[in-house]
Design a protein around this motif. Sequence first.
Motif, mmCIF file in Angstrom:
data_model
loop_
_atom_site.group_PDB
_atom_site.id
_atom_site.type_symbol
_atom_site.label_atom_id
_atom_site.label_comp_id
_atom_site.label_asym_id
_atom_site.label_seq_id
_atom_site.Cartn_x
_atom_site.Cartn_y
_atom_site.Cartn_z
ATOM 1 N N VAL A 187 -5.806 2.469 -20.990
ATOM 2 C CA VAL A 187 -5.536 2.865 -19.602
ATOM 3 C C VAL A 187 -4.371 3.855 -19.543
ATOM 4 O O VAL A 187 -3.191 3.464 -19.559
ATOM 5 N N PRO A 188 -4.678 5.171 -19.500
ATOM 6 C CA PRO A 188 -3.611 6.144 -19.272
ATOM 7 C C PRO A 188 -3.171 6.085 -17.810
ATOM 8 O O PRO A 188 -4.009 5.974 -16.915
ATOM 9 N N LEU A 189 -1.860 6.137 -17.598
ATOM 10 C CA LEU A 189 -1.311 5.968 -16.251
ATOM 11 C C LEU A 189 -0.527 7.203 -15.823
ATOM 12 O O LEU A 189 0.132 7.843 -16.645
ATOM 13 N N PHE A 190 -0.602 7.496 -14.549
ATOM 14 C CA PHE A 190 0.331 8.447 -13.943
ATOM 15 C C PHE A 190 0.959 7.741 -12.743
ATOM 16 O O PHE A 190 0.327 7.590 -11.704
ATOM 17 N N LEU A 191 2.200 7.282 -12.923
ATOM 18 C CA LEU A 191 2.859 6.476 -11.887
ATOM 19 C C LEU A 191 4.144 7.117 -11.355
ATOM 20 O O LEU A 191 4.501 6.902 -10.204
ATOM 21 N N GLY A 192 4.841 7.871 -12.184
ATOM 22 C CA GLY A 192 6.092 8.480 -11.733
ATOM 23 C C GLY A 192 7.242 7.491 -11.648
ATOM 24 O O GLY A 192 7.234 6.444 -12.303
ATOM 25 N N GLY A 239 -12.156 18.026 -23.204
ATOM 26 C CA GLY A 239 -12.679 16.716 -23.614
ATOM 27 C C GLY A 239 -11.573 15.698 -23.834
ATOM 28 O O GLY A 239 -11.758 14.724 -24.565
ATOM 29 N N VAL A 240 -10.412 15.908 -23.210
ATOM 30 C CA VAL A 240 -9.290 14.967 -23.300
ATOM 31 C C VAL A 240 -9.332 14.032 -22.090
ATOM 32 O O VAL A 240 -9.499 14.481 -20.957
ATOM 33 N N THR A 241 -9.161 12.739 -22.344
ATOM 34 C CA THR A 241 -9.234 11.739 -21.278
ATOM 35 C C THR A 241 -7.916 11.688 -20.501
ATOM 36 O O THR A 241 -6.835 11.701 -21.093
ATOM 37 N N THR A 242 -8.017 11.602 -19.180
ATOM 38 C CA THR A 242 -6.840 11.591 -18.301
ATOM 39 C C THR A 242 -6.809 10.307 -17.471
ATOM 40 O O THR A 242 -7.781 9.542 -17.476
ATOM 41 N N ARG A 282 -10.862 11.016 -30.423
ATOM 42 C CA ARG A 282 -10.613 10.973 -28.982
ATOM 43 C C ARG A 282 -9.130 11.188 -28.734
ATOM 44 O O ARG A 282 -8.289 10.675 -29.478
ATOM 45 N N VAL A 283 -8.799 11.937 -27.690
ATOM 46 C CA VAL A 283 -7.405 12.137 -27.281
ATOM 47 C C VAL A 283 -7.278 11.690 -25.831
ATOM 48 O O VAL A 283 -8.103 12.042 -24.986
ATOM 49 N N ILE A 284 -6.246 10.894 -25.566
ATOM 50 C CA ILE A 284 -6.022 10.329 -24.236
ATOM 51 C C ILE A 284 -4.618 10.714 -23.800
ATOM 52 O O ILE A 284 -3.639 10.432 -24.498
ATOM 53 N N TRP A 285 -4.520 11.360 -22.650
ATOM 54 C CA TRP A 285 -3.241 11.932 -22.207
ATOM 55 C C TRP A 285 -2.773 11.309 -20.892
ATOM 56 O O TRP A 285 -3.580 11.069 -19.985
ATOM 57 N N ALA A 286 -1.476 11.046 -20.820
ATOM 58 C CA ALA A 286 -0.832 10.683 -19.555
ATOM 59 C C ALA A 286 0.264 11.717 -19.308
ATOM 60 O O ALA A 286 0.962 12.116 -20.248
ATOM 61 N N PRO A 287 0.411 12.195 -18.077
ATOM 62 C CA PRO A 287 1.378 13.279 -17.853
ATOM 63 C C PRO A 287 2.819 12.814 -17.917
ATOM 64 O O PRO A 287 3.155 11.693 -17.530
ATOM 65 N N GLY A 288 3.684 13.710 -18.397
ATOM 66 C CA GLY A 288 5.126 13.493 -18.340
ATOM 67 C C GLY A 288 5.709 14.302 -17.201
ATOM 68 O O GLY A 288 4.999 15.078 -16.547
ATOM 69 N N TYR A 342 -0.935 18.784 -10.943
ATOM 70 C CA TYR A 342 -1.518 17.669 -11.700
ATOM 71 C C TYR A 342 -3.041 17.832 -11.792
ATOM 72 O O TYR A 342 -3.633 17.655 -12.852
ATOM 73 N N ARG A 343 -3.666 18.192 -10.667
ATOM 74 C CA ARG A 343 -5.125 18.383 -10.679
ATOM 75 C C ARG A 343 -5.540 19.491 -11.644
ATOM 76 O O ARG A 343 -6.544 19.386 -12.327
ATOM 77 N N ARG A 344 -4.752 20.554 -11.705
ATOM 78 C CA ARG A 344 -5.063 21.637 -12.635
ATOM 79 C C ARG A 344 -4.991 21.128 -14.081
ATOM 80 O O ARG A 344 -5.842 21.428 -14.908
ATOM 81 N N LEU A 345 -3.962 20.320 -14.358
ATOM 82 C CA LEU A 345 -3.825 19.768 -15.710
ATOM 83 C C LEU A 345 -5.006 18.856 -16.057
ATOM 84 O O LEU A 345 -5.506 18.871 -17.188
ATOM 85 N N VAL A 346 -5.459 18.078 -15.089
ATOM 86 C CA VAL A 346 -6.626 17.217 -15.307
ATOM 87 C C VAL A 346 -7.856 18.077 -15.608
ATOM 88 O O VAL A 346 -8.633 17.782 -16.519
ATOM 89 N N GLU A 347 -8.015 19.165 -14.857
ATOM 90 C CA GLU A 347 -9.152 20.075 -15.110
ATOM 91 C C GLU A 347 -9.092 20.640 -16.522
ATOM 92 O O GLU A 347 -10.100 20.724 -17.220
#
Length: 308
Positions: free
Chosen positions: A147-152, A126-129, A89-95, A115-120
């Motif tokens: 819990v992957p977070l996108f908070l900025g 099959g990477v968790t966002t 499993r791979v779990i990604w949070a954006p930088g 961000y939505r495009r990256l989630v798509e």
Amino acid sequence: MAAGWSTVITYPVHMGFRATITPMTVKPGTSGKLLAISDLHVSHPENRKITEGIRPESGDDWLLVAGDVAETVGEVEWALGLLRERFARVIWAPGNHELWTARQDPVRLKGEARYRRLVEVCRSLGVTTPEDSYPIWEGADGPALIVPLFLGYDYTFRPEGASTKEESLAVAYESGVVCADEVLLHPDPYPTRDAWCRARVAETERRLSAEAGGLPVVFVNHYPLVREPTRVLRYPEFAQWCGTELTADWHIRYNVAVMVYGHLHIPRTTWYDGVRFEEVSLGYPREWRPRPVPPGRLRQILPHPPAA
Ligand SMILES: [Fe+2]
Ligand SMILES: [Fe+2]
């Protein structure tokens, strides 16, 4: 990966995203490790090579990727796709770098749309966002909610003497230390990056109160949840692009097992109020070259390493 474990993950409709169904193979890890890395910055050829060499120790390992994979959507897709083929499993949070609308990227989307495009893209791999159901680590020292977070950030990690965002930015511009986000990271449709941050924090708090339950949590965010790790920055003015005071108590408010972050390019383990914080960045070649340890080693998050 053990045969016989094939299931279907359904993604919830969340934050306005369309629900998708992606077949994945997930093993209820018992013998694997929860590992982490961030700031792969694969546009640097040496980092790309290091990324190509990243492999799990076993087919049951999960990998947390805490942002700054690359500046173009195509490179992010390449790197996460490669890792997804190798890890259970791979779990990604954006930088911040993924969110740049960089000149070299044919994808010209800005802000939330980017961000939505990256989630798509992640979902297609099959990477968790941060927009998906929070997976539960059932391996050693689990169960734990991942819990992957996108908070900025919101310019509240201010330099000495500055009491507003404007004063904080003025100090930075005067010193010449200004994050490229000011030019490349667009907050659209939010008026500012700090407004986007506040909206993300509020939405994430709502979601956590509904979904966190009583399980220990592993937070994965590009930025540290507390300011303390930024105190060692060479240029203290840079801290304003490194997080928000809005999360200052999250590591004690929630039942946090480990907090995983990157962005600072200062890999280390620190403790705040008894909670382990792991800065897991690879960083730029000029940063990792002088270090005595080989670059690209994955950090063990769970099971808790003996030293922890
Ligand atoms: Fe980075
Ligand atoms: Fe970053």
